[in-house]
Design a protein around this motif. Structure first.
Motif, PDB file in Angstrom:
ATOM      1  N   ASN A   1     -35.599 -44.719  76.994  1.00 60.84           N
ATOM      2  CA  ASN A   1     -36.710 -45.099  76.133  1.00 60.84           C
ATOM      3  C   ASN A   1     -36.990 -46.591  76.264  1.00 60.84           C
ATOM      4  N   GLY A   2     -38.248 -46.943  76.162  1.00 65.24           N
ATOM      5  CA  GLY A   2     -38.606 -48.345  76.262  1.00 65.24           C
ATOM      6  C   GLY A   2     -38.338 -48.922  77.637  1.00 65.24           C
ATOM      7  N   GLN A   3     -38.510 -48.108  78.685  1.00 58.29           N
ATOM      8  CA  GLN A   3     -38.238 -48.539  80.047  1.00 58.29           C
ATOM      9  C   GLN A   3     -39.409 -49.335  80.616  1.00 58.29           C
ATOM     10  N   ASP A   4     -39.104 -50.389  81.393  1.00 55.31           N
ATOM     11  CA  ASP A   4     -40.156 -51.145  82.078  1.00 55.31           C
ATOM     12  C   ASP A   4     -40.845 -50.256  83.106  1.00 55.31           C
ATOM     13  N   ALA A   5     -42.157 -50.420  83.232  1.00 59.90           N
ATOM     14  CA  ALA A   5     -42.927 -49.593  84.160  1.00 59.90           C
ATOM     15  C   ALA A   5     -44.197 -50.330  84.569  1.00 59.90           C
ATOM     16  N   THR A   6     -44.806 -49.858  85.621  1.00 59.90           N
ATOM     17  CA  THR A   6     -46.102 -50.393  86.064  1.00 59.90           C
ATOM     18  C   THR A   6     -47.137 -49.280  86.036  1.00 59.90           C
ATOM     19  N   LYS A   7     -48.367 -49.665  85.768  1.00 61.05           N
ATOM     20  CA  LYS A   7     -49.471 -48.713  85.708  1.00 61.05           C
ATOM     21  C   LYS A   7     -50.545 -49.140  86.699  1.00 61.05           C
ATOM     22  N   GLN A   8     -51.041 -48.185  87.473  1.00 61.88           N
ATOM     23  CA  GLN A   8     -52.079 -48.478  88.458  1.00 61.88           C
ATOM     24  C   GLN A   8     -53.172 -47.420  88.380  1.00 61.88           C
ATOM     25  N   LEU A   9     -54.420 -47.892  88.361  1.00 60.91           N
ATOM     26  CA  LEU A   9     -55.580 -47.006  88.324  1.00 60.91           C
ATOM     27  C   LEU A   9     -56.180 -46.847  89.714  1.00 60.91           C
ATOM     28  N   SER A  10     -56.706 -45.682  89.983  1.00 58.28           N
ATOM     29  CA  SER A  10     -57.459 -45.416  91.202  1.00 58.28           C
ATOM     30  C   SER A  10     -58.467 -44.317  90.884  1.00 58.28           C
ATOM     31  N   ILE A  11     -59.398 -44.113  91.779  1.00 59.92           N
ATOM     32  CA  ILE A  11     -60.441 -43.114  91.548  1.00 59.92           C
ATOM     33  C   ILE A  11     -60.107 -41.848  92.321  1.00 59.92           C
ATOM     34  N   LYS A  12     -59.861 -40.781  91.583  1.00 63.50           N
ATOM     35  CA  LYS A  12     -59.528 -39.502  92.202  1.00 63.50           C
ATOM     36  C   LYS A  12     -60.770 -38.837  92.781  1.00 63.50           C
ATOM     37  N   VAL A  13     -61.849 -38.792  91.987  1.00 59.49           N
ATOM     38  CA  VAL A  13     -63.120 -38.211  92.421  1.00 59.49           C
ATOM     39  C   VAL A  13     -64.208 -39.265  92.201  1.00 59.49           C
ATOM     40  N   VAL A  14     -64.842 -39.696  93.272  1.00 58.34           N
ATOM     41  CA  VAL A  14     -65.919 -40.664  93.143  1.00 58.34           C
ATOM     42  C   VAL A  14     -67.225 -39.930  92.838  1.00 58.34           C
ATOM     43  N   PRO A  15     -67.985 -40.378  91.852  1.00 54.36           N
ATOM     44  CA  PRO A  15     -69.219 -39.676  91.489  1.00 54.36           C
ATOM     45  C   PRO A  15     -70.333 -39.953  92.483  1.00 54.36           C
TER      46      PRO A  15
END
Length: 585
Positions: A415-429
């Motif tokens: 619990n409370g573990q360090d992490a990174t978050k990354q966004l990308s586009i799965k389906v481009v409109p």
């Protein structure tokens, strides 16, 4: 890397040309050069042109196709950019060079009657035409058709059709090579028969003012006018409503239907009337549908845009909560992918969120040199200078570190573990809408006046989830081939600087044609936050126009790109898949 085996594309048949398919009997309008008609009877010259166009396009896109090139000049070193990651090539394409002087410069021409290739600068191409009596040649780099009798480049509808067909075919091959697992319906070209061609000729009348009309300001309604102009000049919405797919006369929704208001709006813009139009009915329906927008106070254009999309979707007969097939979701809807990586066990948790647009944070053009926390992006090493749309997208899709209490890992159980978050586009409109966050409300209302540089053509390849996965696979293969040991990432989802350098040098992020977009509308805001004014630029029949309420004037692309944009609208250059099927994939 290996190229896919694309379906073989047939060459132009000798019996029928594109002109004969589309407008039977109308041969006079198919060409502007009087010398080319006799040669087209056998169609040999057309087939030769098609072969050369295919070669030219494959040579231009050799990195994306994974094709090696060969040159006559043995002293010329092989550059790393002329190789593929695994050191193998499916085929070799000869570098276009003059057969007389071996130069690769000076506008290389290929004869369409024989196998001669010559340069223009050294006049070897002209000399060949004069000595042999051959009339036509193709300029290899641009596929231009040159007539030796006319002493000029010429236009012909049949040859233009060949070029466009080969361009589509090459784009499909690149997409299959870059994304081998992606499923896409093949493009089928439609040709009108005799009856269809006659109906098109008799029933089509081009009116210069259709689709271009000013909108009256009905009391601080410029925020609505710019959004409506962007709707009108949206190619997908235009095709939908002008083809009567939502008719206000047949609609079963009795009142406050935004689809009917859109249908009436397109009817007014394409009625041929030049006088400015007052969209009173549209405004009233929005007031009845969204109480937050009621009244004559100045509203935010982006809020109105999102509200209008929601209302059109809600009143659509095909509206659904999931996998909606309404015109709004077919046009604007995409899918955002969020990857959270645990710093302890490298477990990746993936989530998907539907989007109708993308809101991007801005930063001031000047930052304090004492600020140690540099903002990530393409201009990180510059403390001054204009920001760009690419910088904003880089920051939007760049990994960010989550706080200690923001993530609990399901794999390692911490619990409370360090992490990174990354966004990308799965389906481009099909249509990309960007909002540049110019208005801040955190510490009092303020407006960011930072100028954002944005392109007329946008490549979204590097921001997609598929391309990012593809890049990692190619990078891993490249590292293995070069004997590079160690992990391909630093454990937090960020590829190291050495790996990134190798990636750029070997063309691992070549543009994928299905992710290339063209700009068609821009919304600007002048003045202060509460007392400002909205204006727009829109592209109509290949020309840019400035739209300021009832005022409509011609504009240049430079004016558009130099403006301080608040919202940007891009449409895909290649529409080759259905949104519902893309979601299932």
């Amino acid at each position: 890397m290996s190229t896919a085996n694309p379906p073989s594309a047939p060459f132009i048949p000798t019996s029928r040309l594109l002109t004969q398919d589309f407008f039977p009997g109308d041969h006079a309008a198919s060409h502007g050069c009087p010398h080319i008609k006799p040669f087209k009877k056998s169609a040999d010259i057309v087939a030769n042109y098609q072969i050369l166009v295919r070669y030219s396009l494959h040579y231009k896109n050799r990195h994306a196709l994974g094709v090696l090139t060969s040159s006559k000049d043995k002293k010329r070193p092989r550059n790393s950019e002329d190789s593929v990651p695994n050191g193998k090539a499916i085929q070799q394409l000869p570098t276009p060079a003059c057969l007389t002087c071996d130069t690769i410069l000076g506008r290389i021409h290929a004869c369409l009657h024989c196998v001669f290739v010559g340069c223009w600068k050294g006049e070897h191409s002209q000399k060949h035409s004069k000595d042999s009596g051959h009339t036509f040649s193709m300029e290899v780099s641009r596929c231009g058709l040159y007539c030796n009798h006319c002493k000029d480049f010429i236009y012909d509808r049949d040859f233009e059709g060949v070029y466009n067909s080969e361009l589509i075919r090459t784009s499909e091959i690149i997409s299959m090579v870059q994304e081998p697992g992606q499923k896409r319906p093949r493009y089928l070209k439609w040709h009108a028969g005799n009856k269809e061609a006659a109906a098109i000729k008799s029933g089509t009348k081009l009116k210069p003012c259709q689709g271009l009309r000013g909108l009256r300001n009905m009391g601080s309604t410029c925020f609505m006018n710019v959004i409506l102009q962007c709707f009108i000049h949206n190619p997908l919405l235009r095709s939908y409503f002008l083809s009567d797919q939502h008719s206000s006369k047949r609609c079963e929704v009795k009142a406050d239907c935004m689809g009917c208001e859109m249908d009436q709006l397109f009817t007014q813009f394409y009625s041929g009337v030049k006088a400015p139009y007052g969209p009173c009915s549209f405004l009233h329906t929005m007031w009845m549908s969204s109480s937050d927008l009621a009244g004559y106070a100045q509203q935010d254009a982006h809020e109105f845009f999102i509200s209008a999309l929601n209302q059109i979707h809600a009143k659509s007969p095909s509206a659904k909560l999931h996998h909606c097939n309404c015109v709004i979701h077919k046009t604007f809807a995409g899918l955002l992918q969020s990857d959270v990586t645990c710093m302890n066990c490298a477990n990746v948790t993936t989530a998907f969120d539907p989007i109708l647009d993308i809101s991007l944070d801005l930063r001031p053009t000047k930052r304090s040199k004492s600020n140690g926390n540099k903002v990530r992006g393409g201009n990180d090493e510059k403390n001054e200078g204009p920001n760009s749309l690419a910088d904003c997208l880089d920051r939007y899709t760049h990994p960010e570190k989550l706080g200690t209490n923001e993530y609990n890992c399901s794999k390692c159980g911490k619990n409370g573990q360090d992490a990174t978050k990354q966004l990308s586009i799965k389906v481009v409109p099909p249509v990309l809408s960007f909002q540049l966050k110019r208005f801040e409300h955190s510490m009092g209302a303020s407006k960011i006046e930072t100028k954002i540089k944005f392109p007329a053509q946008l490549d979204m390849t590097q921001y997609t989830a598929a391309a990012r996965k593809l890049k990692k696979n190619k990078l891993s293969a490249l590292q293995k081939a070069n004997g590079v040991s160690g992990p391909e990432s630093s454990g937090n989802g960020i590829i190291g600087s050495t790996a990134s350098s190798m990636s750029m040098n070997n063309g691992l992020l070549d543009p994928i044609p299905t992710y290339v977009y063209n700009l068609f509308a821009v919304i600007n805001h002048q003045g202060k936050m509460d007392t400002g004014h909205y204006t727009a630029f829109a592209k109509h029949r290949g020309e840019w126009f400035s739209l300021d309420d009832h005022k409509v004037s011609l504009a240049s692309q430079k004016e558009v790109l130099d403006s301080k944009a608040y919202m940007l609208f891009y449409v895909k250059q290649t529409l080759d898949y259905d949104f519902a099927n893309a979601l299932k994939d």
